[in-house]
Design a protein around this motif. Structure first.
Motif, PDB file in Angstrom:
ATOM      1  N   ALA A 186       0.638  -1.121  -3.308  1.00 42.96           N
ATOM      2  CA  ALA A 186       1.534  -2.117  -3.891  1.00 42.96           C
ATOM      3  C   ALA A 186       1.431  -3.446  -3.144  1.00 42.96           C
ATOM      4  O   ALA A 186       1.349  -4.513  -3.763  1.00 42.96           O
ATOM      5  CB  ALA A 186       2.974  -1.605  -3.881  1.00 42.96           C
ATOM      6  N   GLU A 241       0.328   5.486   1.337  1.00 44.51           N
ATOM      7  CA  GLU A 241      -0.775   4.757   0.710  1.00 44.51           C
ATOM      8  C   GLU A 241      -0.338   4.027  -0.561  1.00 44.51           C
ATOM      9  O   GLU A 241      -0.903   3.004  -0.891  1.00 44.51           O
ATOM     10  CB  GLU A 241      -1.977   5.655   0.424  1.00 44.51           C
ATOM     11  CG  GLU A 241      -1.698   6.884  -0.381  1.00 44.51           C
ATOM     12  CD  GLU A 241      -1.281   8.091   0.440  1.00 44.51           C
ATOM     13  OE1 GLU A 241      -0.798   9.041  -0.177  1.00 44.51           O
ATOM     14  OE2 GLU A 241      -1.409   8.093   1.666  1.00 44.51           O
ATOM     15  N   ILE A 242       0.697   4.527  -1.251  1.00 44.64           N
ATOM     16  CA  ILE A 242       1.167   3.823  -2.447  1.00 44.64           C
ATOM     17  C   ILE A 242       1.869   2.521  -2.047  1.00 44.64           C
ATOM     18  O   ILE A 242       1.788   1.524  -2.765  1.00 44.64           O
ATOM     19  CB  ILE A 242       2.070   4.731  -3.335  1.00 44.64           C
ATOM     20  CG1 ILE A 242       2.250   4.124  -4.730  1.00 44.64           C
ATOM     21  CG2 ILE A 242       3.399   4.988  -2.691  1.00 44.64           C
ATOM     22  CD1 ILE A 242       1.064   4.180  -5.605  1.00 44.64           C
ATOM     23  N   ILE A 243       2.520   2.510  -0.890  1.00 33.40           N
ATOM     24  CA  ILE A 243       3.130   1.269  -0.391  1.00 33.40           C
ATOM     25  C   ILE A 243       2.039   0.252  -0.100  1.00 33.40           C
ATOM     26  O   ILE A 243       2.141  -0.918  -0.477  1.00 33.40           O
ATOM     27  CB  ILE A 243       3.973   1.530   0.875  1.00 33.40           C
ATOM     28  CG1 ILE A 243       5.150   2.450   0.552  1.00 33.40           C
ATOM     29  CG2 ILE A 243       4.474   0.218   1.476  1.00 33.40           C
ATOM     30  CD1 ILE A 243       5.901   2.936   1.771  1.00 33.40           C
ATOM     31  N   PRO A 284       8.065  10.943  -7.033  1.00 33.38           N
ATOM     32  CA  PRO A 284       6.889  10.573  -7.841  1.00 33.38           C
ATOM     33  C   PRO A 284       7.157   9.387  -8.770  1.00 33.38           C
ATOM     34  O   PRO A 284       6.240   8.646  -9.109  1.00 33.38           O
ATOM     35  CB  PRO A 284       6.584  11.843  -8.648  1.00 33.38           C
ATOM     36  CG  PRO A 284       7.203  12.954  -7.873  1.00 33.38           C
ATOM     37  CD  PRO A 284       8.403  12.362  -7.178  1.00 33.38           C
ATOM     38  N   SER A 291       7.438  -2.920  -2.999  1.00 37.10           N
ATOM     39  CA  SER A 291       6.836  -2.230  -1.854  1.00 37.10           C
ATOM     40  C   SER A 291       7.768  -2.199  -0.652  1.00 37.10           C
ATOM     41  O   SER A 291       7.672  -1.312   0.193  1.00 37.10           O
ATOM     42  CB  SER A 291       5.504  -2.878  -1.469  1.00 37.10           C
ATOM     43  OG  SER A 291       5.708  -4.102  -0.791  1.00 37.10           O
ATOM     44  N   ASP A 305       8.599   6.619  -8.097  1.00 38.75           N
ATOM     45  CA  ASP A 305       8.266   5.364  -7.414  1.00 38.75           C
ATOM     46  C   ASP A 305       6.776   5.060  -7.521  1.00 38.75           C
ATOM     47  O   ASP A 305       6.382   3.924  -7.791  1.00 38.75           O
ATOM     48  CB  ASP A 305       8.686   5.426  -5.940  1.00 38.75           C
ATOM     49  CG  ASP A 305      10.186   5.589  -5.752  1.00 38.75           C
ATOM     50  OD1 ASP A 305      10.954   5.289  -6.692  1.00 38.75           O
ATOM     51  OD2 ASP A 305      10.593   6.042  -4.665  1.00 38.75           O
ATOM     52  N   SER A 306       5.952   6.066  -7.324  1.00 41.70           N
ATOM     53  CA  SER A 306       4.503   5.886  -7.452  1.00 41.70           C
ATOM     54  C   SER A 306       4.115   5.559  -8.882  1.00 41.70           C
ATOM     55  O   SER A 306       3.227   4.728  -9.118  1.00 41.70           O
ATOM     56  CB  SER A 306       3.765   7.146  -6.998  1.00 41.70           C
ATOM     57  OG  SER A 306       3.985   7.368  -5.629  1.00 41.70           O
ATOM     58  N   ALA A 307       4.775   6.180  -9.839  1.00 40.30           N
ATOM     59  CA  ALA A 307       4.473   5.916 -11.251  1.00 40.30           C
ATOM     60  C   ALA A 307       4.783   4.462 -11.598  1.00 40.30           C
ATOM     61  O   ALA A 307       4.017   3.815 -12.333  1.00 40.30           O
ATOM     62  CB  ALA A 307       5.259   6.865 -12.149  1.00 40.30           C
ATOM     63  N   ILE A 333       4.757   1.841  -9.571  1.00 41.87           N
ATOM     64  CA  ILE A 333       3.732   0.997  -8.949  1.00 41.87           C
ATOM     65  C   ILE A 333       2.428   1.097  -9.728  1.00 41.87           C
ATOM     66  O   ILE A 333       1.790   0.080 -10.028  1.00 41.87           O
ATOM     67  CB  ILE A 333       3.525   1.377  -7.468  1.00 41.87           C
ATOM     68  CG1 ILE A 333       4.790   1.089  -6.654  1.00 41.87           C
ATOM     69  CG2 ILE A 333       2.303   0.672  -6.882  1.00 41.87           C
ATOM     70  CD1 ILE A 333       5.257  -0.351  -6.647  1.00 41.87           C
ATOM     71  N   ASN A 334       2.013   2.302 -10.078  1.00 35.92           N
ATOM     72  CA  ASN A 334       0.760   2.480 -10.819  1.00 35.92           C
ATOM     73  C   ASN A 334       0.802   1.790 -12.176  1.00 35.92           C
ATOM     74  O   ASN A 334      -0.186   1.191 -12.600  1.00 35.92           O
ATOM     75  CB  ASN A 334       0.419   3.957 -10.959  1.00 35.92           C
ATOM     76  CG  ASN A 334      -0.140   4.533  -9.675  1.00 35.92           C
ATOM     77  OD1 ASN A 334      -0.930   3.889  -8.995  1.00 35.92           O
ATOM     78  ND2 ASN A 334       0.281   5.733  -9.335  1.00 35.92           N
ATOM     79  N   PHE A 337       9.939   5.408  -2.149  1.00 35.45           N
ATOM     80  CA  PHE A 337       8.671   6.129  -2.247  1.00 35.45           C
ATOM     81  C   PHE A 337       8.825   7.576  -1.805  1.00 35.45           C
ATOM     82  O   PHE A 337       7.933   8.162  -1.213  1.00 35.45           O
ATOM     83  CB  PHE A 337       7.565   5.422  -1.461  1.00 35.45           C
ATOM     84  CG  PHE A 337       7.208   4.092  -2.053  1.00 35.45           C
ATOM     85  CD1 PHE A 337       6.399   4.004  -3.165  1.00 35.45           C
ATOM     86  CD2 PHE A 337       7.722   2.918  -1.514  1.00 35.45           C
ATOM     87  CE1 PHE A 337       6.096   2.788  -3.736  1.00 35.45           C
ATOM     88  CE2 PHE A 337       7.420   1.695  -2.081  1.00 35.45           C
ATOM     89  CZ  PHE A 337       6.606   1.631  -3.193  1.00 35.45           C
TER      90      PHE A 337
END
Length: 130
Positions: free
Chosen positions: A7, A2-4, A67, A59, A69-71, A73-74, A64
């Motif tokens: 992004a 979902e983070i991909i 964590p 993306s 990688d998610s940070a 993107i966020n 990913f």
């Protein structure tokens, strides 16, 4: 996963909105904003487009699997939102002579998030070799 998608979606949305808002600024706001406010509006559009491209590229290139990688993107998603859209709101509210001054501190918070995102990305690149 979902983070991909976040992004990719936000990168595409920010890119689309940057084109629309850039045209709006160049054709509509040019007559309504002072040169200084127009320059600020254009800065918001530029930073939004830069980070739209970064989100799309990341993306497809980050693993990913951490964590971090998610940070990254966020930070880019929320930093862009706070930075660029607070600039737009400040500029547009100034055209109505009701500048939303409470948004003034939001812009640097967004900028800080963008800087943190870039710092985390740099760390991501350097961590395998240090």
């Amino acid at each position: 996963m979902e983070i991909i998608l976040l992004a990719q979606f936000m990168g595409a949305l920010y890119g689309l909105l940057a084109i629309i808002l850039g045209a709006f600024g160049a054709h509509v706001l040019k007559q309504k904003l002072t040169p200084e406010l127009l320059l600020s509006f254009e800065t918001g559009v530029k930073y939004q487009m830069y980070h739209a491209i970064v989100l799309i590229v990341l993306s497809f290139n980050l693993g990913f699997d951490r964590p971090l990688d998610s940070a990254i993107i966020n930070c880019f998603v929320f930093g862009t939102l706070l930075f660029s859209f607070s600039i737009y709101a400040l500029c547009l509210s100034a055209t109505k002579d009701r500048k939303l001054r409470f948004l003034g501190p939001v812009t640097p918070i967004g900028g800080l998030l963008l800087a943190v995102g870039w710092t985390l990305l740099l760390y991501n690149f350097l961590s395998p070799i240090i």
